[in-house]
Design a protein around this motif. Structure first.
Motif, PDB file in Angstrom:
ATOM      1  N   ASP A 239       0.835  -1.180   0.000  1.00 20.51           N
ATOM      2  CA  ASP A 239       0.000   0.000   0.000  1.00 20.51           C
ATOM      3  C   ASP A 239       0.884   1.249   0.000  1.00 20.51           C
ATOM      4  O   ASP A 239       1.974   1.270   0.586  1.00 20.51           O
ATOM      5  N   GLN A 240       0.405   2.311  -0.669  1.00 24.20           N
ATOM      6  CA  GLN A 240       1.172   3.550  -0.748  1.00 24.20           C
ATOM      7  C   GLN A 240       1.516   4.064   0.644  1.00 24.20           C
ATOM      8  O   GLN A 240       2.636   4.523   0.889  1.00 24.20           O
ATOM      9  N   ARG A 241       0.573   3.978   1.555  1.00 26.58           N
ATOM     10  CA  ARG A 241       0.847   4.466   2.910  1.00 26.58           C
ATOM     11  C   ARG A 241       1.938   3.647   3.575  1.00 26.58           C
ATOM     12  O   ARG A 241       2.792   4.194   4.276  1.00 26.58           O
ATOM     13  N   GLU A 242       1.947   2.331   3.340  1.00 25.41           N
ATOM     14  CA  GLU A 242       2.992   1.480   3.916  1.00 25.41           C
ATOM     15  C   GLU A 242       4.360   1.873   3.364  1.00 25.41           C
ATOM     16  O   GLU A 242       5.352   1.921   4.105  1.00 25.41           O
ATOM     17  N   ARG A 243       4.419   2.163   2.070  1.00 24.79           N
ATOM     18  CA  ARG A 243       5.691   2.566   1.475  1.00 24.79           C
ATOM     19  C   ARG A 243       6.155   3.906   2.034  1.00 24.79           C
ATOM     20  O   ARG A 243       7.347   4.105   2.303  1.00 24.79           O
ATOM     21  N   GLU A 244       5.221   4.817   2.207  1.00 20.77           N
ATOM     22  CA  GLU A 244       5.588   6.126   2.749  1.00 20.77           C
ATOM     23  C   GLU A 244       6.079   6.001   4.187  1.00 20.77           C
ATOM     24  O   GLU A 244       7.041   6.685   4.582  1.00 20.77           O
TER      25      GLU A 244
ATOM     26  N   GLN B 143       6.094   8.229  -5.916  1.00 16.57           N
ATOM     27  CA  GLN B 143       6.679   7.265  -4.986  1.00 16.57           C
ATOM     28  C   GLN B 143       7.351   8.013  -3.828  1.00 16.57           C
ATOM     29  O   GLN B 143       7.688   9.192  -3.952  1.00 16.57           O
ATOM     30  N   PRO B 144       7.568   7.339  -2.701  1.00 15.84           N
ATOM     31  CA  PRO B 144       8.246   8.006  -1.586  1.00 15.84           C
ATOM     32  C   PRO B 144       9.634   8.482  -1.993  1.00 15.84           C
ATOM     33  O   PRO B 144      10.336   7.822  -2.763  1.00 15.84           O
ATOM     34  N   GLY B 145      10.020   9.616  -1.485  1.00 12.55           N
ATOM     35  CA  GLY B 145      11.338  10.163  -1.804  1.00 12.55           C
ATOM     36  C   GLY B 145      11.664  11.319  -0.877  1.00 12.55           C
ATOM     37  O   GLY B 145      11.116  11.422   0.231  1.00 12.55           O
ATOM     38  N   ALA B 146      12.540  12.196  -1.345  1.00 11.20           N
ATOM     39  CA  ALA B 146      12.947  13.326  -0.516  1.00 11.20           C
ATOM     40  C   ALA B 146      13.601  14.395  -1.381  1.00 11.20           C
ATOM     41  O   ALA B 146      14.116  14.118  -2.474  1.00 11.20           O
ATOM     42  N   ILE B 147      13.560  15.612  -0.856  1.00 13.86           N
ATOM     43  CA  ILE B 147      14.334  16.717  -1.417  1.00 13.86           C
ATOM     44  C   ILE B 147      15.453  17.018  -0.431  1.00 13.86           C
ATOM     45  O   ILE B 147      15.208  17.167   0.768  1.00 13.86           O
ATOM     46  N   PHE B 148      16.674  17.084  -0.927  1.00 15.41           N
ATOM     47  CA  PHE B 148      17.815  17.455  -0.101  1.00 15.41           C
ATOM     48  C   PHE B 148      18.110  18.938  -0.340  1.00 15.41           C
ATOM     49  O   PHE B 148      18.225  19.368  -1.493  1.00 15.41           O
ATOM     50  N   ARG B 149      18.225  19.686   0.748  1.00 13.93           N
ATOM     51  CA  ARG B 149      18.474  21.121   0.648  1.00 13.93           C
ATOM     52  C   ARG B 149      19.727  21.499   1.428  1.00 13.93           C
ATOM     53  O   ARG B 149      20.086  20.835   2.408  1.00 13.93           O
TER      54      ARG B 149
ATOM     55  N   ILE C  15      10.261   0.933  -3.714  1.00 12.94           N
ATOM     56  CA  ILE C  15      10.057   0.044  -2.574  1.00 12.94           C
ATOM     57  C   ILE C  15       9.165  -1.107  -3.004  1.00 12.94           C
ATOM     58  O   ILE C  15       8.015  -0.904  -3.403  1.00 12.94           O
ATOM     59  N   VAL C  16       9.702  -2.306  -2.962  1.00 14.65           N
ATOM     60  CA  VAL C  16       8.972  -3.508  -3.353  1.00 14.65           C
ATOM     61  C   VAL C  16       9.174  -4.560  -2.275  1.00 14.65           C
ATOM     62  O   VAL C  16      10.301  -4.782  -1.811  1.00 14.65           O
ATOM     63  N   ASP C  17       8.077  -5.196  -1.856  1.00 18.28           N
ATOM     64  CA  ASP C  17       8.143  -6.259  -0.851  1.00 18.28           C
ATOM     65  C   ASP C  17       8.836  -5.804   0.427  1.00 18.28           C
ATOM     66  O   ASP C  17       9.632  -6.529   1.026  1.00 18.28           O
ATOM     67  N   GLY C  18       8.563  -4.567   0.824  1.00 19.43           N
ATOM     68  CA  GLY C  18       9.070  -4.068   2.092  1.00 19.43           C
ATOM     69  C   GLY C  18      10.540  -3.715   2.119  1.00 19.43           C
ATOM     70  O   GLY C  18      11.118  -3.510   3.191  1.00 19.43           O
TER      71      GLY C  18
END
Length: 324
Positions: free
Chosen positions: A167-172, A248-254, A268-271
């Protein structure tokens, strides 16, 4: 003209989303949408369906741009990634899964393997649900030919597309825990989140520093590099801002002044994290916000890294970033 403006603005999110999936570039997609408006505003005929007409126009423009961009991408320095997309302006609850999946970095890289016509036909049919008559009008081929284009494209995509089963929430939530572990800089904690064959890949385009040839493979190698760089980066005021990147989950580096250093997108696949794709090329980050001087950030980070190692009595040759 006012009615046309209103119709166009209502359809703008759809037109941009089509163009971005065909081109993999925010700036080029925005240009394609603008060119579409100019053609629409200059047309003396009234289309039966504004949606069908404008979608066809933006598709044709995007295909032409993609054909001219192929040569540049073949000569690109190092790994090539699409420009990061932080939010998709087009929403359709009935096609939410297709829209989210099709904008991921993994899916866009698979689309790069298709011919421009295959890519356009697949995007219109499989992602946005256009009928084959509309697809045929957009790409200038018969309906039968478009069916074949879609079949070939689907075969290529199904063969390589990762299945984001969680689930998207699980990945986040997993991504949040991963970035917390990153900030702590412990190799063991980081390895818990990484697949054994994980890859950390950077797209610098020869315009920003990166690690080696742009690819670090294997859980221990990736965890070691991240653990080595996390503390020094945060020490110089760097900020890791969790963010959805390409659906998909990610980040911005500043940097310490809030300017963008790079973006990360996590597969993210299979945890487990299968891939970390970092866009470092400043030309691909300008739409995200003011861009940092990545060379200066790396120099500061490496200086902090050496200082930390010296203070701890550790080996001062731990991995850093370079301009290679």
């Amino acid at each position: 003209m006012r009615a046309r403006v209103e119709e166009f603005e209502e359809l703008r999110p759809l037109l941009f989303s089509i163009a971005y999936r065909i081109l993999g570039s925010v700036s080029e997609a925005e240009d394609a949408v603008q060119d579409t408006w100019l053609r629409y505003a200059g047309s003396r005929t009234e289309p039966v369906s504004s949606k069908a007409f404008l979608s066809a126009v933006v598709t044709r423009i995007s295909v032409d741009v993609l054909r001219s961009a192929r040569h540049r991408r073949e000569e690109y320095v190092g790994p090539w990634f699409p420009e990061p997309l932080l939010s998709d302006p087009y929403e359709d609850p009935e096609r939410a899964a297709e829209l989210a999946d099709s904008v991921s970095m993994a899916a866009l890289l698979l689309l790069e393997r298709l011919s421009p016509l295959e890519r356009a036909a697949f995007v219109l049919r499989e992602v946005f649900g256009f009928g084959f008559a509309e697809v045929a009008s957009a790409v200038g081929r018969s309906e039968a030919a478009c069916r074949q284009l879609v079949v070939r494209a689907r075969r290529h995509m199904d063969a390589g597309r990762p299945r984001f089963a969680a689930d998207q929430r699980e990945r986040e939530e997993l991504a949040v825990r991963f970035f917390e572990a990153f900030k702590e800089g412990a190799v063991g904690n980081l390895m818990e989140f990484l697949a054994a064959d994980v890859q950390l890949v950077g797209d610098a385009g020869g315009k920003a520093p990166q690690w080696g040839r742009g690819v670090v493979a294997g859980a221990r190698n990736v965890a070691g590099m991240l653990a080595a760089l996390a503390g020094p980066f945060l020490q110089i005021g760097g900020v890791v801002e969790p963010q959805v990147v390409n659906g998909q989950p990610g980040a911005i580096f500043r940097d310490g002044d809030g300017r963008v250093v790079n973006t990360w997108a996590l597969d993210i696949v299979d945890g487990q994290i299968q891939a970390i794709r970092a866009v470092v090329n400043p030309d691909k980050l300008r739409h995200v916000g003011p861009v940092a001087d990545a060379w200066a950030v790396v120099q500061e980070t490496n200086a902090a890294l050496r200082t930390t190692d010296w203070a701890r009595g550790e080996n001062p040759t731990r991995p850093g970033l370079s301009g290679q």
